[in-house]
Design a protein around this motif. Structure first.
Motif, PDB file in Angstrom:
ATOM      1  N   ILE A  63       0.839  -1.199   0.000  1.00 41.23           N
ATOM      2  CA  ILE A  63       0.000   0.000   0.000  1.00 41.23           C
ATOM      3  C   ILE A  63       0.871   1.245   0.000  1.00 41.23           C
ATOM      4  O   ILE A  63       0.603   2.208  -0.724  1.00 41.23           O
ATOM      5  N   ALA A  64       1.934   1.235   0.800  1.00 43.08           N
ATOM      6  CA  ALA A  64       2.829   2.386   0.850  1.00 43.08           C
ATOM      7  C   ALA A  64       3.433   2.666  -0.526  1.00 43.08           C
ATOM      8  O   ALA A  64       3.547   3.824  -0.943  1.00 43.08           O
ATOM      9  N   ALA A  65       3.824   1.623  -1.232  1.00 40.38           N
ATOM     10  CA  ALA A  65       4.404   1.806  -2.562  1.00 40.38           C
ATOM     11  C   ALA A  65       3.382   2.393  -3.522  1.00 40.38           C
ATOM     12  O   ALA A  65       3.712   3.269  -4.351  1.00 40.38           O
ATOM     13  N   ARG A  66       2.136   1.944  -3.423  1.00 40.86           N
ATOM     14  CA  ARG A  66       1.089   2.480  -4.302  1.00 40.86           C
ATOM     15  C   ARG A  66       0.838   3.950  -4.007  1.00 40.86           C
ATOM     16  O   ARG A  66       0.731   4.783  -4.901  1.00 40.86           O
ATOM     17  N   PHE A  67       0.748   4.289  -2.730  1.00 39.82           N
ATOM     18  CA  PHE A  67       0.525   5.682  -2.357  1.00 39.82           C
ATOM     19  C   PHE A  67       1.703   6.556  -2.779  1.00 39.82           C
ATOM     20  O   PHE A  67       1.524   7.695  -3.220  1.00 39.82           O
ATOM     21  N   ALA A  68       2.923   6.043  -2.604  1.00 40.96           N
ATOM     22  CA  ALA A  68       4.099   6.813  -3.003  1.00 40.96           C
ATOM     23  C   ALA A  68       4.106   7.051  -4.503  1.00 40.96           C
ATOM     24  O   ALA A  68       4.476   8.149  -4.964  1.00 40.96           O
ATOM     25  N   MET A  69       3.712   6.069  -5.278  1.00 40.44           N
ATOM     26  CA  MET A  69       3.647   6.239  -6.726  1.00 40.44           C
ATOM     27  C   MET A  69       2.647   7.334  -7.094  1.00 40.44           C
ATOM     28  O   MET A  69       2.906   8.162  -7.972  1.00 40.44           O
ATOM     29  N   VAL A  70       1.510   7.351  -6.400  1.00 39.03           N
ATOM     30  CA  VAL A  70       0.517   8.394  -6.633  1.00 39.03           C
ATOM     31  C   VAL A  70       1.106   9.767  -6.304  1.00 39.03           C
ATOM     32  O   VAL A  70       0.990  10.720  -7.086  1.00 39.03           O
ATOM     33  N   ALA A  71       1.749   9.876  -5.134  1.00 37.63           N
ATOM     34  CA  ALA A  71       2.310  11.168  -4.719  1.00 37.63           C
ATOM     35  C   ALA A  71       3.409  11.630  -5.665  1.00 37.63           C
ATOM     36  O   ALA A  71       3.490  12.816  -6.011  1.00 37.63           O
ATOM     37  N   LEU A  72       4.263  10.720  -6.095  1.00 40.20           N
ATOM     38  CA  LEU A  72       5.318  11.080  -7.039  1.00 40.20           C
ATOM     39  C   LEU A  72       4.733  11.606  -8.352  1.00 40.20           C
ATOM     40  O   LEU A  72       5.342  12.449  -9.022  1.00 40.20           O
ATOM     41  N   GLY A  73       3.557  11.129  -8.692  1.00 40.35           N
ATOM     42  CA  GLY A  73       2.908  11.583  -9.919  1.00 40.35           C
ATOM     43  C   GLY A  73       2.293  12.959  -9.822  1.00 40.35           C
ATOM     44  O   GLY A  73       2.009  13.579 -10.854  1.00 40.35           O
ATOM     45  N   GLY A  99      11.930   0.029  -0.117  1.00 43.03           N
ATOM     46  CA  GLY A  99      10.714  -0.213  -0.879  1.00 43.03           C
ATOM     47  C   GLY A  99      10.883   0.068  -2.360  1.00 43.03           C
ATOM     48  O   GLY A  99      11.872   0.673  -2.807  1.00 43.03           O
ATOM     49  N   THR A 100       9.878  -0.321  -3.129  1.00 44.98           N
ATOM     50  CA  THR A 100       9.985  -0.221  -4.586  1.00 44.98           C
ATOM     51  C   THR A 100      10.039   1.217  -5.079  1.00 44.98           C
ATOM     52  O   THR A 100      10.534   1.467  -6.179  1.00 44.98           O
ATOM     53  N   GLN A 101       9.544   2.160  -4.296  1.00 44.97           N
ATOM     54  CA  GLN A 101       9.572   3.564  -4.703  1.00 44.97           C
ATOM     55  C   GLN A 101      10.684   4.361  -4.016  1.00 44.97           C
ATOM     56  O   GLN A 101      10.796   5.567  -4.212  1.00 44.97           O
ATOM     57  N   ALA A 102      11.496   3.700  -3.192  1.00 40.07           N
ATOM     58  CA  ALA A 102      12.479   4.427  -2.381  1.00 40.07           C
ATOM     59  C   ALA A 102      13.469   5.221  -3.231  1.00 40.07           C
ATOM     60  O   ALA A 102      13.760   6.388  -2.936  1.00 40.07           O
ATOM     61  N   ASP A 103      13.989   4.624  -4.269  1.00 33.41           N
ATOM     62  CA  ASP A 103      14.962   5.335  -5.096  1.00 33.41           C
ATOM     63  C   ASP A 103      14.330   6.527  -5.808  1.00 33.41           C
ATOM     64  O   ASP A 103      14.959   7.594  -5.938  1.00 33.41           O
ATOM     65  N   ALA A 104      13.093   6.369  -6.258  1.00 31.96           N
ATOM     66  CA  ALA A 104      12.405   7.476  -6.923  1.00 31.96           C
ATOM     67  C   ALA A 104      12.139   8.614  -5.946  1.00 31.96           C
ATOM     68  O   ALA A 104      12.222   9.795  -6.312  1.00 31.96           O
ATOM     69  N   ILE A 105      11.830   8.276  -4.699  1.00 35.74           N
ATOM     70  CA  ILE A 105      11.619   9.307  -3.680  1.00 35.74           C
ATOM     71  C   ILE A 105      12.915  10.064  -3.435  1.00 35.74           C
ATOM     72  O   ILE A 105      12.942  11.306  -3.389  1.00 35.74           O
ATOM     73  N   ARG A 106      14.002   9.341  -3.277  1.00 37.38           N
ATOM     74  CA  ARG A 106      15.296  10.000  -3.041  1.00 37.38           C
ATOM     75  C   ARG A 106      15.668  10.915  -4.207  1.00 37.38           C
ATOM     76  O   ARG A 106      16.176  12.024  -4.009  1.00 37.38           O
ATOM     77  N   VAL A 151      -9.199   6.588  -2.643  1.00 34.66           N
ATOM     78  CA  VAL A 151      -7.994   7.419  -2.600  1.00 34.66           C
ATOM     79  C   VAL A 151      -7.555   7.811  -4.007  1.00 34.66           C
ATOM     80  O   VAL A 151      -7.049   8.921  -4.228  1.00 34.66           O
ATOM     81  N   THR A 152      -7.732   6.951  -4.958  1.00 36.04           N
ATOM     82  CA  THR A 152      -7.417   7.249  -6.354  1.00 36.04           C
ATOM     83  C   THR A 152      -8.680   7.165  -7.193  1.00 36.04           C
ATOM     84  O   THR A 152      -9.682   6.593  -6.777  1.00 36.04           O
ATOM     85  N   GLY A 153      -8.601   7.753  -8.388  1.00 32.32           N
ATOM     86  CA  GLY A 153      -9.739   7.683  -9.292  1.00 32.32           C
ATOM     87  C   GLY A 153     -10.033   8.995  -9.977  1.00 32.32           C
ATOM     88  O   GLY A 153     -10.322   9.036 -11.166  1.00 32.32           O
ATOM     89  N   ASP A 154     -10.003  10.096  -9.210  1.00 30.30           N
ATOM     90  CA  ASP A 154     -10.199  11.422  -9.784  1.00 30.30           C
ATOM     91  C   ASP A 154      -9.197  12.375  -9.148  1.00 30.30           C
ATOM     92  O   ASP A 154      -8.985  12.340  -7.934  1.00 30.30           O
ATOM     93  N   TYR A 155      -8.603  13.238  -9.947  1.00 22.15           N
ATOM     94  CA  TYR A 155      -7.530  14.090  -9.457  1.00 22.15           C
ATOM     95  C   TYR A 155      -7.980  15.016  -8.334  1.00 22.15           C
ATOM     96  O   TYR A 155      -7.173  15.415  -7.492  1.00 22.15           O
ATOM     97  N   MET A 156      -9.249  15.363  -8.281  1.00 23.56           N
ATOM     98  CA  MET A 156      -9.738  16.244  -7.225  1.00 23.56           C
ATOM     99  C   MET A 156      -9.522  15.637  -5.842  1.00 23.56           C
ATOM    100  O   MET A 156      -9.321  16.350  -4.874  1.00 23.56           O
ATOM    101  N   GLY A 157      -9.565  14.334  -5.743  1.00 23.47           N
ATOM    102  CA  GLY A 157      -9.232  13.673  -4.492  1.00 23.47           C
ATOM    103  C   GLY A 157      -7.854  13.057  -4.497  1.00 23.47           C
ATOM    104  O   GLY A 157      -7.160  13.039  -3.479  1.00 23.47           O
ATOM    105  N   GLU A 158      -7.447  12.599  -5.660  1.00 27.42           N
ATOM    106  CA  GLU A 158      -6.200  11.844  -5.763  1.00 27.42           C
ATOM    107  C   GLU A 158      -4.974  12.668  -5.395  1.00 27.42           C
ATOM    108  O   GLU A 158      -3.964  12.121  -4.952  1.00 27.42           O
TER     109      GLU A 158
END
Length: 334
Positions: free
Chosen positions: A9-19, A75-82, A314-321
């Motif tokens: 779940i953390a990786a999915r949320f991080a991917m959303v935030a990075l986007g 985690g799978t998004q750790a390098d992208a976060i850094r 949590v995801t689906g439309d940018y107004m909330g995403e």
């Protein structure tokens, strides 16, 4: 329905935030123009926090990323976060943010919600082994601390709405920074302010909840604020007086998840955030009670019901995403 922040779940949320933290448009700047020279793009105004639709959402998107990196450094998004932090959390870009806040027109900019999230981000960064990011942010962190310390003594009344201007939410987040930074004077100011604003409150009816664009429960976030700031032996008597009928499921309006009718409408989409922030508060408050306290089962059940209502959206439309994952993390970690 998951009830904890797993690596997946953390990786999915991080991917959303990075986007979205680097997505400049659409953008709602909340910007005051003192002259034509102030008509600039979001990235020119805010070299670091120009994504995520608005400044405060970008700040707490970075908080989410810092929190995920702290919990799951491999985690799978750790390098992208850094990589994102190394590109953005650098002295020259933070200096641009400081310059914006130094302008006379920015005295109340993002007060108190964005201020509180900036301090929450600073606290999260300070817990990472890579000290360069917290050090780069430090000048802006210091500015916000100064503003909090200047504002609270002159603020005679709290703001109890369920949106960004809620003062209990701001005190609650700022307390995490003050404690983590070892700033006893700031923590004491937060505590004294909370007691001045909320200490005499009793028999909260919660009759105005939920409002049509709430993402916070005025009642529950006040209780969570006092839970965080007061010693346990002082919090529990206050809590008994403030919400005396929780064991019986009252006020009933607090226990019913909010209905969201249109997630493409930014204001109505706030109600998904209300469900998640209520879940966070219910969980935190239940954990503060004795194991045999009759309030714990209804609070825990309400937390799970609100989490189940909010987490799938949590995801689906940018107004909330562009912001909801942050509140999902608060709820899942509580």
């Amino acid at each position: 329905m998951p009830n904890a922040l797993t690596p997946e779940i953390a990786a999915r949320f991080a991917m959303v935030a990075l986007g979205h933290v680097a997505r400049e448009y659409p953008n709602k700047p909340g910007h005051v123009l003192a002259g034509p020279e102030d008509a600039r793009t979001p990235a020119a105004l805010h070299p670091v926090f120009h994504g995520s639709y608005d400044w405060h959402s970008c700040v707490h998107g970075y908080w989410l990323l810092a929190r995920v990196l702290r919990l799951f450094p491999d985690g799978t998004q750790a390098d992208a976060i850094r990589k994102q932090f190394d590109a953005q959390l650098v002295p020259d870009k933070v200096a641009g943010e400081c310059a914006y806040f130094a302008a006379p027109t920015a005295r109340g900019y993002e007060r108190p919600y964005g201020w509180a999230w900036l301090l929450k981000l600073a606290d999260a960064l300070s817990g990472l082994p890579e000290s360069r990011w917290a050090e780069a942010l430090a000048p802006l962190t210091g500015m916000i601390v100064q503003r909090v310390c200047a504002f609270l003594p002159i603020a005679p009344y709290p703001v109890r709405v369920g949106t960004h201007f809620n003062t209990a939410f701001a005190l609650r987040l700022a307390a995490d920074y003050a404690e983590g930074a070892g700033d006893a004077a700031l923590f004491d100011l937060l505590l004294r302010t909370a007691e001045r604003w909320y200490g005499a409150d009793t028999d909260c009816p919660a009759w105005g909840e939920p409002g049509g664009d709430d993402f916070l429960s005025s009642a529950l976030i006040e209780a969570e604020c006092l839970r965080r700031l007061l010693p346990a032996d002082r919090f529990r008597p206050w809590f008994d007086r403030f919400l005396p009928d929780l064991a019986a499921g009252r006020p009933a309006t607090l226990f019913r998840p909010a209905t969201v009718t249109d997630r493409s409408d930014g204001k109505i989409a706030h109600l998904d955030g209300l469900n998640l922030s209520r879940a966070w508060c219910f969980r935190s408050l239940a954990a503060a009670l004795e194991p045999n306290d009759p309030r714990r089962p209804p609070l825990s059940s309400a937390a799970e019901a609100h989490l189940a209502a909010g987490l799938p959206h949590v995801t689906g439309d940018y107004m909330g995403e562009h912001w909801l994952a942050t509140f999902a993390v608060l709820a899942l970690e509580a």
